[in-house]
Design a protein around this motif. Structure first.
Motif, PDB file in Angstrom:
ATOM      1  N   LEU A   1      37.120  -3.701  29.801  1.00 47.04           N
ATOM      2  CA  LEU A   1      37.568  -3.240  31.110  1.00 47.04           C
ATOM      3  C   LEU A   1      36.425  -3.377  32.097  1.00 47.04           C
ATOM      4  O   LEU A   1      35.370  -2.773  31.925  1.00 47.04           O
ATOM      5  CB  LEU A   1      38.021  -1.783  31.026  1.00 47.04           C
ATOM      6  CG  LEU A   1      38.493  -1.140  32.335  1.00 47.04           C
ATOM      7  CD1 LEU A   1      39.727  -1.851  32.877  1.00 47.04           C
ATOM      8  CD2 LEU A   1      38.782   0.349  32.122  1.00 47.04           C
TER       9      LEU A   1
ATOM     10  N   ALA B   1      39.845   4.421  34.182  1.00 47.43           N
ATOM     11  CA  ALA B   1      39.128   4.363  32.911  1.00 47.43           C
ATOM     12  C   ALA B   1      39.041   5.720  32.217  1.00 47.43           C
ATOM     13  O   ALA B   1      39.239   5.826  31.006  1.00 47.43           O
ATOM     14  CB  ALA B   1      37.733   3.786  33.132  1.00 47.43           C
TER      15      ALA B   1
ATOM     16  N   LEU C   1      44.480  -2.938  35.314  1.00 47.50           N
ATOM     17  CA  LEU C   1      44.717  -1.846  34.372  1.00 47.50           C
ATOM     18  C   LEU C   1      46.119  -1.266  34.557  1.00 47.50           C
ATOM     19  O   LEU C   1      46.766  -0.870  33.588  1.00 47.50           O
ATOM     20  CB  LEU C   1      43.655  -0.757  34.557  1.00 47.50           C
ATOM     21  CG  LEU C   1      43.652   0.386  33.540  1.00 47.50           C
ATOM     22  CD1 LEU C   1      43.479  -0.143  32.121  1.00 47.50           C
ATOM     23  CD2 LEU C   1      42.542   1.389  33.871  1.00 47.50           C
TER      24      LEU C   1
END
Length: 289
Positions: free
Chosen positions: A194, A124, A218
């Motif tokens: 996410l 992230a 991801l």
């Protein structure tokens, strides 16, 4: 057989010590992570927005309110390229308009160039970056909604970047469930959330971008965007030959010189107020999947 009283006391004592340890551990983690601003009511996830007070001051300022009123004074251009609208000069741009306030801003993040190029890890902190803030009005004004967009100011703080028709971006920015982060793939206007390392679509464009899948990791998503855009980054052949603006924010249209400059409408066009001047951009209707 009755349990000895001493064993119950010992169990209670151990539980008390465990609770104290967990509490101290949580406090230590918070002190290391640093403060996170309290999320507004419509924001389901506390997001660390730098200079958040500056953002609040900007959306609540008289200048921003006047900009919104000027925007709402002019009808959305429609009816072809020969449709012209002028922005009337008024000492008080909000005179005669229904009362409204501008809500607290929400964060909007985008995938990073490094993530697209495959040079950043699929995590992230490297895949997603805060790029702007968006706010909507507390109520419709003359049957219209508007989005106030803030951009970061060099050296710190936030400034008014644009006023756009509709509130779709704000609605999507507030869709993340607790523990998730909302981000965009701006090239297709795809909105995602996410959850740890799982990407989920929030609108139709995002679902199409994932090939119809309801979720993917991801790292899988990175492979998708790399295949789509890695050869279209700034300074790439695709970019330098003028076939596209490349990956990144769209280049701004030429600004008007004054607040009374005529605005030429076009089918599906939107009126955008940016940096104190008015821009005419192709309208992309705010749709929520």
């Amino acid at each position: 057989m009755r349990e000895p009283r001493t064993s119950r006391w010992q169990a209670a004592s151990r539980l008390s010590r465990l609770t104290a340890v967990l509490t101290l551990g949580a406090s230590a983690l918070l002190s290391v992570a640093g403060p996170v601003h309290a999320a507004p009511a419509e924001d389901p996830l506390p997001v660390d927005i730098p200079d958040y007070q500056a953002a609040l001051d900007t959306v609540r300022s008289i200048d921003t309110r006047n900009a919104v009123c000027r925007f709402l004074t002019v009808p959305v251009p429609a009816g072809g390229s020969d449709a012209v609208h002028t922005i009337p000069e008024k000492t008080n741009p909000c005179e005669g308009m229904p009362a409204f306030t501008i809500k607290d801003p929400l964060a909007v993040s985008e995938i990073t160039p490094g993530f697209v190029a495959g040079t950043s890890q699929p995590i992230a902190t490297e895949a997603i970056k805060l790029t702007r803030l968006v706010s909507s009005l507390s109520t419709t004004v003359n049957d219209r909604q508007a989005t106030v967009m803030l951009a970061p100011t060099q050296g710190g703080g936030w400034h008014l970047a644009a006023v756009r028709e509709g509130d779709g971006d704000v609605a999507l920015a507030g869709k993340a469930v607790a523990g998730a982060l909302v981000f965009t793939e701006p090239q297709i206007r795809g909105w995602y959330q996410l959850k740890l390392i799982t990407v989920e679509p929030l609108n139709d464009q995002a679902r199409e971008g994932l090939g119809g899948r309801s979720a993917m990791s991801l790292s899988e998503y990175q492979k998708l965007v790399k295949a789509r855009y890695a050869d279209k980054m700034p300074a790439s052949e695709y970019d330098t030959k003028g076939m596209s603006s490349g990956y990144g924010p769209a280049k701004e249209a030429k600004s008007a010189s004054s607040a009374t400059t005529p605005l030429v409408g076009a089918s599906g066009a939107a009126l955008v107020l940016a940096g104190g001047a008015f821009f005419l951009l192709r309208r992309r209707r705010d749709t929520i999947g």
